[in-house]
Enzyme design. Structure first.
Site, PDB file in Angstrom:
ATOM      1  N   HIS A  27       0.861  -1.187   0.000  1.00  0.00           N
ATOM      2  CA  HIS A  27       0.000   0.000   0.000  1.00  0.00           C
ATOM      3  C   HIS A  27       0.890   1.227   0.000  1.00  0.00           C
ATOM      4  O   HIS A  27       2.114   1.119   0.138  1.00  0.00           O
ATOM      5  CB  HIS A  27      -0.957  -0.010   1.193  1.00  0.00           C
ATOM      6  CG  HIS A  27      -0.302   0.097   2.525  1.00  0.00           C
ATOM      7  ND1 HIS A  27       0.456  -0.935   3.068  1.00  0.00           N
ATOM      8  CD2 HIS A  27      -0.248   1.103   3.439  1.00  0.00           C
ATOM      9  CE1 HIS A  27       0.920  -0.569   4.246  1.00  0.00           C
ATOM     10  NE2 HIS A  27       0.512   0.680   4.496  1.00  0.00           N
ATOM     11  N   HIS A  81       1.122   4.005   2.009  1.00  0.00           N
ATOM     12  CA  HIS A  81       1.517   4.811   3.157  1.00  0.00           C
ATOM     13  C   HIS A  81       3.033   5.005   3.127  1.00  0.00           C
ATOM     14  O   HIS A  81       3.785   4.123   2.698  1.00  0.00           O
ATOM     15  CB  HIS A  81       1.076   4.140   4.462  1.00  0.00           C
ATOM     16  CG  HIS A  81      -0.387   4.301   4.715  1.00  0.00           C
ATOM     17  ND1 HIS A  81      -1.073   3.572   5.660  1.00  0.00           N
ATOM     18  CD2 HIS A  81      -1.319   5.128   4.148  1.00  0.00           C
ATOM     19  CE1 HIS A  81      -2.350   3.930   5.666  1.00  0.00           C
ATOM     20  NE2 HIS A  81      -2.519   4.863   4.752  1.00  0.00           N
ATOM     21  N   ASP A 134       0.374  -4.056   6.075  1.00  0.00           N
ATOM     22  CA  ASP A 134      -0.491  -3.607   7.173  1.00  0.00           C
ATOM     23  C   ASP A 134      -1.909  -4.116   6.961  1.00  0.00           C
ATOM     24  O   ASP A 134      -2.485  -3.933   5.878  1.00  0.00           O
ATOM     25  CB  ASP A 134      -0.516  -2.078   7.237  1.00  0.00           C
ATOM     26  CG  ASP A 134       0.845  -1.478   7.549  1.00  0.00           C
ATOM     27  OD1 ASP A 134       1.801  -2.255   7.724  1.00  0.00           O
ATOM     28  OD2 ASP A 134       0.933  -0.243   7.621  1.00  0.00           O
ATOM     29  N   HIS A 168       6.222  -4.790  11.759  1.00  0.00           N
ATOM     30  CA  HIS A 168       5.552  -3.484  11.832  1.00  0.00           C
ATOM     31  C   HIS A 168       5.297  -3.127  13.305  1.00  0.00           C
ATOM     32  O   HIS A 168       4.192  -2.787  13.715  1.00  0.00           O
ATOM     33  CB  HIS A 168       4.240  -3.478  11.036  1.00  0.00           C
ATOM     34  CG  HIS A 168       3.807  -2.102  10.625  1.00  0.00           C
ATOM     35  ND1 HIS A 168       2.925  -1.351  11.376  1.00  0.00           N
ATOM     36  CD2 HIS A 168       4.138  -1.347   9.543  1.00  0.00           C
ATOM     37  CE1 HIS A 168       2.724  -0.187  10.769  1.00  0.00           C
ATOM     38  NE2 HIS A 168       3.452  -0.162   9.650  1.00  0.00           N
ATOM     39  N   ASP A 203       5.556   4.946   5.085  1.00  0.00           N
ATOM     40  CA  ASP A 203       6.539   4.035   5.677  1.00  0.00           C
ATOM     41  C   ASP A 203       6.735   2.765   4.864  1.00  0.00           C
ATOM     42  O   ASP A 203       7.557   1.928   5.213  1.00  0.00           O
ATOM     43  CB  ASP A 203       6.150   3.700   7.120  1.00  0.00           C
ATOM     44  CG  ASP A 203       4.753   3.123   7.250  1.00  0.00           C
ATOM     45  OD1 ASP A 203       3.826   3.669   6.616  1.00  0.00           O
ATOM     46  OD2 ASP A 203       4.569   2.140   7.983  1.00  0.00           O
ATOM     47  N   HIS A 204       5.994   2.647   3.756  1.00  0.00           N
ATOM     48  CA  HIS A 204       6.143   1.482   2.884  1.00  0.00           C
ATOM     49  C   HIS A 204       6.662   1.847   1.489  1.00  0.00           C
ATOM     50  O   HIS A 204       7.031   0.949   0.731  1.00  0.00           O
ATOM     51  CB  HIS A 204       4.806   0.752   2.749  1.00  0.00           C
ATOM     52  CG  HIS A 204       4.351   0.110   4.020  1.00  0.00           C
ATOM     53  ND1 HIS A 204       4.398  -1.250   4.242  1.00  0.00           N
ATOM     54  CD2 HIS A 204       3.861   0.652   5.162  1.00  0.00           C
ATOM     55  CE1 HIS A 204       3.953  -1.518   5.465  1.00  0.00           C
ATOM     56  NE2 HIS A 204       3.618  -0.376   6.035  1.00  0.00           N
TER      57      HIS A 204
END
Length: 307
Positions: free
Chosen positions: A59, A61, A208, A266, A63-64
């Site tokens: 996805h 976001h 996530d 995570h 942090d990815h």
């Protein structure tokens, strides 16, 4: 198959944990799953190399994905010519393109952005495939399953040579490939000297997600499940509100799926220095191996019949 955890923190990096990314070396095929900020430095630090042709994004976001521009730029500085494929959830291609071009330049080598949906076969190789699976987060998201094909059964050389009288040579190869051979006036069938097919290895990476039935089904019998475990059970409501999982919920998924090993990742910054709490909670629910992934940790995924 070797899995290297490059980033195991939640949304915010710490001095011990980088943001999300795992690197898989599958018999010399280098595969990157998610690419949080600083991933390229982690790749150098832990010696994975940069020979990545496929990046699988769960996805968008930050942090990815915030490590993608830097990694692609490094490829450019290293005079890369080979194409790179970035696989990303349906509807996010434009966002990934904007991310890559944010500094006003484009890579000099081909970059293909491929949108994927749950159920798609994202990558198909002669001995394995990677599929996208449904996850449940606060935005368009998928997880990924790397599933190897079944392997040939074991060849019973002793029976072939001593019982059937077939000397070592090309006939062994034919029988192992599933072909019948003629020997001493009779037809020898492959099943006479070749055992049943043996399962390959399966690795599942969720990104996530809330605990979901789709992940349970996709992870059935997996050798390694890498699952979101952002919070301990005392933050269960927070996990639900932010569409994450607790360690116990990840363990429930693993238990229902019958996986061999569960990697918790995570990890929220609130558990800095005490991530063992999460492992302890997971082990209350899961009969197999459960551990908290750490940056730099390597896991060699063995064949199911190797023990």
């Amino acid at each position: 198959m070797r899995v290297t955890f490059l980033g195991t923190s939640g949304a915010i990096p710490t001095t011990q944990r980088n943001t999300s990314s795992i690197f898989v070396n599958r018999e010399g095929d280098y595969l990157l799953f998610d690419c949080g900020e600083g991933t390229q430095r982690q790749m150098m630090r832990y010696g994975t190399g940069f020979a990545v042709d496929h990046l699988f994004v769960t996805h968008l976001h930050g942090d990815h994905v915030l490590g993608i521009p830097g990694l692609l730029q490094t490829f450019d500085f290293n005079d890369r010519e080979d194409p790179v494929a970035i696989h990303t959830p349906a509807g996010t291609r434009g966002n990934v393109k904007q991310l890559i071009e944010a500094n006003g330049t484009t890579p000099s080598y081909p970059v293909r952005i491929n949108e994927v949906s749950a159920g798609d076969t994202v990558l198909e190789r002669p001995e394995y495939e990677i599929r996208a699976i449904a996850t449940e987060h606060r935005c368009a998201s998928v997880g990924y399953v790397l599933a190897e094909d079944d392997r040939k059964g074991e060849f019973d050389r002793q029976k072939a040579e001593e019982v059937l009288g077939i000397p070592p040579g090309p006939k062994y190869s034919k029988l192992h490939r599933g072909e019948a051979v003629e020997h001493d006036g009779r037809t020898v069938q492959p099943e006479e000297v070749v055992g049943p097919s043996r399962p390959g290895r399966t690795v599942v990476y969720t990104g996530d997600t809330l605990p979901t039935q789709s992940v349970i089904e996709a992870s059935e019998g997996a050798d390694l499940l890498v699952h979101d475990a952002t919070f301990a059970e005392d933050r269960k409501e927070r996990a639900k509100a932010t569409a994450h999982s607790t360690a116990k919920e990840a363990a429930d998924v693993a238990q229902q799926a019958g996986v061999r090993s569960l990697a918790l990742t995570h990890i929220s910054t609130r558990y800095a220095g005490r991530a063992g709490t999460l492992a302890g909670e997971a082990r209350e629910r899961f009969d197999g191996e459960a551990f908290v992934a750490e940056d730099g940790m390597e896991r060699h995924v063995q064949f199911p019949d190797s023990e």
